[in-house]
Scaffold this motif. Structure first.
Motif, PDB file in Angstrom:
ATOM      1  N   UNK A 122       0.750  -1.248   0.079  1.00 30.02           N
ATOM      2  CA  UNK A 122      -0.004  -0.126  -0.043  1.00 30.02           C
ATOM      3  C   UNK A 122       0.938   1.106  -0.166  1.00 30.02           C
ATOM      4  N   UNK A 123       0.295   2.215  -0.491  1.00 32.07           N
ATOM      5  CA  UNK A 123       1.058   3.817  -0.360  1.00 32.07           C
ATOM      6  C   UNK A 123       1.249   4.028   1.090  1.00 32.07           C
ATOM      7  N   UNK A 124       0.851   3.588   1.990  1.00 31.06           N
ATOM      8  CA  UNK A 124       1.357   3.921   3.727  1.00 31.06           C
ATOM      9  C   UNK A 124       2.225   3.018   3.770  1.00 31.06           C
ATOM     10  N   UNK A 125       2.341   1.662   3.408  1.00 24.15           N
ATOM     11  CA  UNK A 125       3.357   1.065   3.720  1.00 24.15           C
ATOM     12  C   UNK A 125       4.788   1.371   3.143  1.00 24.15           C
ATOM     13  N   UNK A 126       4.388   1.746   1.684  1.00 20.55           N
ATOM     14  CA  UNK A 126       5.627   2.291   0.952  1.00 20.55           C
ATOM     15  C   UNK A 126       6.031   3.732   1.570  1.00 20.55           C
ATOM     16  N   UNK A 127       5.393   4.461   2.146  1.00 22.95           N
ATOM     17  CA  UNK A 127       5.787   5.615   2.805  1.00 22.95           C
ATOM     18  C   UNK A 127       6.459   5.339   4.022  1.00 22.95           C
ATOM     19  N   UNK A 128       6.192   4.449   4.628  1.00 18.71           N
ATOM     20  CA  UNK A 128       6.788   4.048   5.876  1.00 18.71           C
ATOM     21  C   UNK A 128       8.061   3.407   5.561  1.00 18.71           C
ATOM     22  N   UNK A 129       8.314   2.556   4.723  1.00 19.47           N
ATOM     23  CA  UNK A 129       9.453   1.758   4.480  1.00 19.47           C
ATOM     24  C   UNK A 129      10.707   3.030   3.715  1.00 19.47           C
ATOM     25  N   UNK A 130       9.997   3.887   3.050  1.00 21.21           N
ATOM     26  CA  UNK A 130      11.015   4.726   2.319  1.00 21.21           C
ATOM     27  C   UNK A 130      11.275   5.939   3.087  1.00 21.21           C
ATOM     28  N   UNK A 131      10.301   6.544   3.796  1.00 21.45           N
ATOM     29  CA  UNK A 131      10.564   7.828   4.659  1.00 21.45           C
ATOM     30  C   UNK A 131      10.124   8.956   3.934  1.00 21.45           C
ATOM     31  N   UNK A 132       9.347   8.673   2.786  1.00 19.86           N
ATOM     32  CA  UNK A 132       8.494   9.517   2.024  1.00 19.86           C
ATOM     33  C   UNK A 132       7.053   9.661   2.308  1.00 19.86           C
ATOM     34  N   UNK A 133       6.409  10.656   2.155  1.00 19.44           N
ATOM     35  CA  UNK A 133       5.023  10.776   2.459  1.00 19.44           C
ATOM     36  C   UNK A 133       4.045   9.928   1.482  1.00 19.44           C
ATOM     37  N   UNK A 134       2.982   9.318   1.767  1.00 23.22           N
ATOM     38  CA  UNK A 134       2.231   8.568   0.886  1.00 23.22           C
ATOM     39  C   UNK A 134       1.605   9.434  -0.124  1.00 23.22           C
ATOM     40  N   UNK A 135       1.416  10.610   0.206  1.00 21.55           N
ATOM     41  CA  UNK A 135       0.848  11.656  -1.027  1.00 21.55           C
ATOM     42  C   UNK A 135       1.907  11.964  -1.843  1.00 21.55           C
ATOM     43  N   UNK A 136       2.943  12.124  -1.565  1.00 21.57           N
ATOM     44  CA  UNK A 136       4.070  12.311  -2.717  1.00 21.57           C
ATOM     45  C   UNK A 136       4.377  11.127  -3.747  1.00 21.57           C
ATOM     46  N   UNK A 137       4.403   9.906  -2.922  1.00 21.43           N
ATOM     47  CA  UNK A 137       4.396   8.618  -3.864  1.00 21.43           C
ATOM     48  C   UNK A 137       3.346   8.483  -4.863  1.00 21.43           C
ATOM     49  N   UNK A 138       2.036   9.036  -4.285  1.00 21.90           N
ATOM     50  CA  UNK A 138       0.956   8.788  -5.149  1.00 21.90           C
ATOM     51  C   UNK A 138       1.338   9.841  -6.293  1.00 21.90           C
ATOM     52  N   UNK A 139       1.558  10.940  -6.099  1.00 20.41           N
ATOM     53  CA  UNK A 139       1.967  12.054  -7.179  1.00 20.41           C
ATOM     54  C   UNK A 139       2.994  11.362  -8.082  1.00 20.41           C
ATOM     55  N   UNK A 140       3.918  10.851  -7.392  1.00 22.96           N
ATOM     56  CA  UNK A 140       4.899  10.177  -8.492  1.00 22.96           C
ATOM     57  C   UNK A 140       4.237   8.951  -9.265  1.00 22.96           C
ATOM     58  N   UNK A 141       3.460   8.326  -8.642  1.00 22.16           N
ATOM     59  CA  UNK A 141       2.598   7.301  -9.396  1.00 22.16           C
ATOM     60  C   UNK A 141       1.795   7.979 -10.850  1.00 22.16           C
ATOM     61  N   UNK A 142       1.278   9.229 -10.343  1.00 19.31           N
ATOM     62  CA  UNK A 142       0.721   9.984 -11.283  1.00 19.31           C
ATOM     63  C   UNK A 142       1.418  10.684 -12.527  1.00 19.31           C
TER      64      UNK A 142
END
Length: 203
Positions: free
Chosen positions: A2-22
């Motif tokens: 999930x985005x939140x799992x990815x955020x926790x593992x990477x130290x990035x915000x889940x909102x930013x990771x979502x923006x990267x996906x888009x």
């Protein structure tokens, strides 16, 4: 993941990771190009090749590194490889002109690969670093550096202190053989342990 799992593992915000996906900042609609530091965090979180992410983001030209996800790693001619770095999911071969990345497809392939390295005179010099001793041209014992050009230019690797102690004499003998120099030995500080070094070229 999930985005939140990815955020926790990477130290990035889940909102930013979502923006990267888009591929766009949802607030400004501007195109996003993640920095190398961000890509390093994502590489660790997802277990994906950092080099491939750098190429996809445009930080590295695709021509410098060939990404070969399929095929047998053992098809690589190891005689032309200077050193190899082993990641969690891929292997990077460093040659004179390029870096070539192969995926690790199975444990059996990997085990066979390690046997192949031993047969081709590669030695483990750090946790994930294997060096082709037949290409070493210079050894800086004080800094723990191995060079593949005799003048100390070009690619180099740093070896761990433990491996340096283990392979010191072997490395010195290889450098002497690779550069056609004679081998000299002297006694260490304790007075009873000989150490080897390459001397001037024969005339």
């Amino acid at each position: 993941m999930s985005l939140r799992e990815a955020a926790k593992k990477s130290g990035l915000s889940h909102a930013y990771i979502r923006d990267l996906e888009l591929e766009r900042n949802r607030s400004t609609n501007d195109k996003i190009t993640p920095s190398p530091d961000t890509l390093k965090k994502l590489s660790a979180a997802y277990g994906y090749s950092y080099t491939e992410l750098m190429i996809k983001a445009g930080h590295l030209p695709g021509g410098d590194t060939e990404s070969q996800s399929n095929g047998n790693r053992l098809d690589m001619d190891l005689n032309h490889v200077y050193f190899i770095e082993i990641g969690r999911k891929d292997i990077t071969y460093h040659t004179e002109g390029s870096n070539i990345v192969h995926s690790i497809n199975s444990l059996l392939d990997f085990s066979t690969f390690l046997d192949e390295l031993e047969e081709n005179d590669f030695k483990k010099m750090d946790t994930d670093l294997y060096v082709n001793l037949n290409h070493i041209r210079k050894y800086d014992e004080r800094k723990g550096l191995l060079f593949f050009h005799e003048d100390g230019t070009g690619p180099r690797v740093t070896i761990s202190a433990i491996r340096q102690k283990k392979y010191h004499d072997l490395i010195a003998r290889k450098v002497a053989a690779n550069t056609e120099k004679s081998l000299e030995f002297s006694f260490g500080k304790s007075g009873n342990t000989p150490t080897f070094s390459a001397a001037n070229k024969h005339i």
